[in-house]
Design a protein around this motif. Structure first.
Motif, mmCIF file in Angstrom:
data_model
loop_
_atom_site.group_PDB
_atom_site.id
_atom_site.type_symbol
_atom_site.label_atom_id
_atom_site.label_comp_id
_atom_site.label_asym_id
_atom_site.label_seq_id
_atom_site.Cartn_x
_atom_site.Cartn_y
_atom_site.Cartn_z
ATOM 1 N N GLU A 1 23.522 -46.947 -98.826
ATOM 2 C CA GLU A 1 24.504 -46.960 -99.906
ATOM 3 C C GLU A 1 24.148 -45.893 -100.946
ATOM 4 N N TRP A 2 25.157 -45.419 -101.644
ATOM 5 C CA TRP A 2 24.934 -44.436 -102.694
ATOM 6 C C TRP A 2 25.679 -44.872 -103.959
ATOM 7 N N ARG A 3 25.343 -44.232 -105.074
ATOM 8 C CA ARG A 3 25.960 -44.595 -106.354
ATOM 9 C C ARG A 3 26.223 -43.334 -107.180
ATOM 10 N N CYS A 4 27.134 -43.460 -108.085
ATOM 11 C CA CYS A 4 27.495 -42.340 -108.954
ATOM 12 C C CYS A 4 26.495 -42.201 -110.106
ATOM 13 N N VAL A 5 26.188 -40.961 -110.452
ATOM 14 C CA VAL A 5 25.310 -40.692 -111.597
ATOM 15 C C VAL A 5 25.918 -39.632 -112.525
ATOM 16 N N GLY A 6 27.075 -39.073 -112.148
ATOM 17 C CA GLY A 6 27.710 -38.045 -112.964
ATOM 18 C C GLY A 6 29.181 -38.338 -113.182
ATOM 19 N N SER A 7 29.782 -37.611 -114.100
ATOM 20 C CA SER A 7 31.180 -37.842 -114.455
ATOM 21 C C SER A 7 32.136 -37.395 -113.363
ATOM 22 N N ASP A 8 31.695 -36.469 -112.516
ATOM 23 C CA ASP A 8 32.564 -35.982 -111.445
ATOM 24 C C ASP A 8 32.625 -36.920 -110.245
ATOM 25 N N CYS A 9 31.786 -37.953 -110.245
ATOM 26 C CA CYS A 9 31.721 -38.888 -109.110
ATOM 27 C C CYS A 9 32.886 -39.870 -109.168
ATOM 28 N N ARG A 10 33.521 -40.114 -108.046
ATOM 29 C CA ARG A 10 34.647 -41.039 -107.971
ATOM 30 C C ARG A 10 34.323 -42.127 -106.944
ATOM 31 N N VAL A 11 34.151 -43.344 -107.425
ATOM 32 C CA VAL A 11 33.827 -44.479 -106.562
ATOM 33 C C VAL A 11 34.979 -44.737 -105.592
ATOM 34 N N GLY A 12 34.663 -44.927 -104.326
ATOM 35 C CA GLY A 12 35.672 -45.202 -103.311
ATOM 36 C C GLY A 12 36.084 -43.984 -102.527
ATOM 37 N N SER A 13 35.693 -42.802 -102.969
ATOM 38 C CA SER A 13 36.005 -41.574 -102.240
ATOM 39 C C SER A 13 34.776 -41.110 -101.472
ATOM 40 N N SER A 14 34.949 -40.110 -100.649
ATOM 41 C CA SER A 14 33.845 -39.612 -99.837
ATOM 42 C C SER A 14 32.907 -38.751 -100.665
ATOM 43 N N ASN A 15 31.606 -38.948 -100.481
ATOM 44 C CA ASN A 15 30.649 -38.121 -101.210
ATOM 45 C C ASN A 15 30.591 -36.693 -100.674
ATOM 46 N N CYS A 16 31.271 -36.434 -99.569
ATOM 47 C CA CYS A 16 31.313 -35.069 -99.030
ATOM 48 C C CYS A 16 32.092 -34.130 -99.953
ATOM 49 N N ASP A 17 33.037 -34.699 -100.742
ATOM 50 C CA ASP A 17 33.881 -33.896 -101.608
ATOM 51 C C ASP A 17 33.338 -33.787 -103.024
ATOM 52 N N MET A 18 32.143 -34.317 -103.255
ATOM 53 C CA MET A 18 31.589 -34.351 -104.607
ATOM 54 C C MET A 18 30.444 -33.368 -104.765
ATOM 55 N N ASP A 19 30.156 -33.067 -106.019
ATOM 56 C CA ASP A 19 28.981 -32.262 -106.351
ATOM 57 C C ASP A 19 27.733 -33.078 -106.015
#
Length: 526
Positions: free
Chosen positions: A78-96
């Motif tokens: 599992e992973w979690r958001c730590v920045g403002s650009d992170c969107r819960v429920g979306s793929s982490n492949c599209d995130m910084d």
């Protein structure tokens, strides 16, 4: 005891002794095959066999450790958001990459440590496929070695040494490709564990108890998976998990192997009659029985020297199996059935494991749920025979796979599909384990492990292909599994029944007995 004259007539219930009468009146010597000696003098399943069986079958739990550890070591945490650009429920492949992090840290699995996600996700499947490829090669190599110079116990010792070395070494992999190589080498040795342990555990058991005992070996494999889920729950780091799951192989070598005996059948076909008789006397003594003086062992096509004792090893190889029309057909059918059964078994297992539930609890429940299939198959095995049960369990799985293929995957039908998958794997688990007993009885001692090795190789190929079937979608995999079950059950029609027939020692002994049986001269029950 029948007279030699009676045996030379129409009764072939003692096929191993047709060339050599059971009693040599002139010499005062009684020559028996191993099965008959177990039945009459040693006991078919006494204290000695129970101890030998349990100690040997512990190796099945070790195989489960080395095989199923990938479920936990290669999981995507599992992973979690730590920045403002992170969107819960979306793929982490599209995130910084800096906007999210692994909840349990990078060291929790190989996926998190080496970033095996998004475009690199295929590498998880690659290492799994190469592990099973190593199993496929190892099954053939150690299947041959255990029939020849190494023997059953020697081969089991070697594979456990390799497992312990490369299993622990895997924990220190500095990068992904080193990890791949070490997992392949671990698979190479793991491929020889199950088949060697199975044959070694069941060969000293009498014919009337062999079926139930053979099915019981697989409780150890399921118990190993269940135990591994608890170990993985405690040791969350993949490196720690590989060390802890590999140490039992080292302990098995030091504590258990010294108390395991070689197979008396292997001694006999290698011409070591004295060693075989010493072991048979030990079995009888431990079981509170006694072998009378003058009773000795004989092979199917016993070759004697002038003293009436065998001193020549009987050789056998896959080449001999292929050159024999009878054995060749059996081998091809066994390989084909093993391949189709493995696709269904591993494919349905992956479908169940991929449910969105607690991974550790899910693996534990899956392992325990297979045990009723073993118990039911063991009860029915000696009542209805190997052939009808092999056909029935595969077609049972086929029916429920067809249901899973036909129903919708939404609403209440989603639960119907899940239940169909569970019942499908329930039936195929019984088939998968029954095949070990069936194939072992279809081939003589000199090539038994080699034939089992070929079937195991085919099963590993099915295991390699199963994940690729699963990714075809929601409905189509069930259709593929149904076809595999239908074809496998149909092929089983062409195999002979082996219930109450002996474990033959040599190729010529089996050929002679089968020829006599086909001419309607009686049932082989030696």
């Amino acid at each position: 005891m029948e007279s030699p004259d009676e045996r030379n007539g129409n009764d072939v219930r003692q096929p191993l002794l047709e060339k050599i009468p059971a009693k040599k009146e002139a010499e005062g010597e009684e020559r028996l095959c191993i099965d008959e000696m177990l039945q009459r003098y040693c006991g078919e399943f006494g204290r000695w066999q129970l101890k030998h069986f349990v100690l040997t079958c512990i190796a099945w739990a070790l195989e489960a450790f080395h095989t199923m550890v990938m479920i936990f070591a290669d999981q995507e945490p599992e992973w979690r958001c730590v920045g403002s650009d992170c969107r819960v429920g979306s793929s982490n492949c599209d995130m910084d990459p800096s906007s999210w992090e692994w909840t349990a840290g990078k060291g929790s699995s190989t996926v998190s440590e080496w970033g095996l996600i998004c475009g690199e996700k295929y590498k998880v499947g690659l290492v799994q496929a190469l592990f099973f490829a190593g199993c496929m090669i190892g099954a053939g190599v150690f299947g041959h070695l255990s029939d020849s110079k190494l023997g059953r116990k020697g081969s089991l010792t070697v594979v456990c040494i390799i497992n312990a070395i490369f299993g622990i070494a895997t924990a220190f992999s500095p990068n992904y490709w080193t990890y791949v190589v070490l997992r392949f080498l671990t698979g190479f040795s793991t491929g020889g564990v199950g088949l060697t342990a199975f044959v070694l555990a069941t060969e000293p058991i009498g014919p009337s108890k062999r079926g139930v005992a053979g099915m019981s070996t697989f409780y150890f494999f399921s118990a190993g998976i269940a135990l591994l889920s608890g170990i993985a729950y405690v040791f969350r780091s993949w490196r720690e998990l590989f060390i802890v799951s590999s140490l039992p192989s080292l302990l098995f070598l030091l504590i258990v192997i010294p108390f395991i005996s070689e197979s008396p059948r292997w001694y006999l076909v290698r011409g070591k009659v004295d060693e075989a008789m010493k072991l048979m006397h030990l079995i009888a003594k431990t079981n509170g029985r006694h072998i009378p003086a003058g009773v000795t062992l004989a092979l199917d096509d016993d070759v004697e020297n002038k003293n009436g004792e065998r001193n020549t090893a009987v050789e056998g190889s896959l080449k001999d199996v292929i050159l024999s029309p009878l054995m060749r057909i059996r081998l091809l059918i066994s390989v084909a059935i093993s391949f189709t059964v493995s696709i269904v078994y591993y494919g349905l297992s992956l479908n169940v494991v991929n449910l969105k539930t607690n991974l550790y609890l899910n693996v534990f429940v899956n392992a325990v749920s297979e045990m009723p299939a073993f118990a039911i198959t063991a009860v029915l095995l000696d009542k209805y025979g190997r052939k009808p049960l092999s056909i029935g369990t595969q077609w049972f799985s086929c029916i429920f796979c067809l249901v899973g293929f036909a129903v919708w995957g939404a609403g209440p039908w989603k639960s119907v599909r899940m239940v169909s998958g569970v019942l499908g794997i329930f039936g195929m688990a019984g088939t998968y384990n029954l095949l070990f007993i069936y194939i072992a009885e279809l081939f003589p001692t000199v090539v038994r492990n080699a034939a089992l090795g070929c079937a195991t190789q085919a099963a590993q190929m099915g295991a390699i292909l199963a994940p690729f079937v699963v990714v075809l979608g929601e409905e189509l995999p069930f259709g593929v599994f149904a076809v595999c079950g239908l074809v496998g059950g149909g092929l089983a029609f062409y195999l002979p029944e082996t219930l109450n027939k002996p474990l033959y020692d040599t190729m010529s002994g089996m050929h002679e007995a089968e020829s006599e049986s086909n001419r309607g001269r009686g049932e082989v029950i030696c």
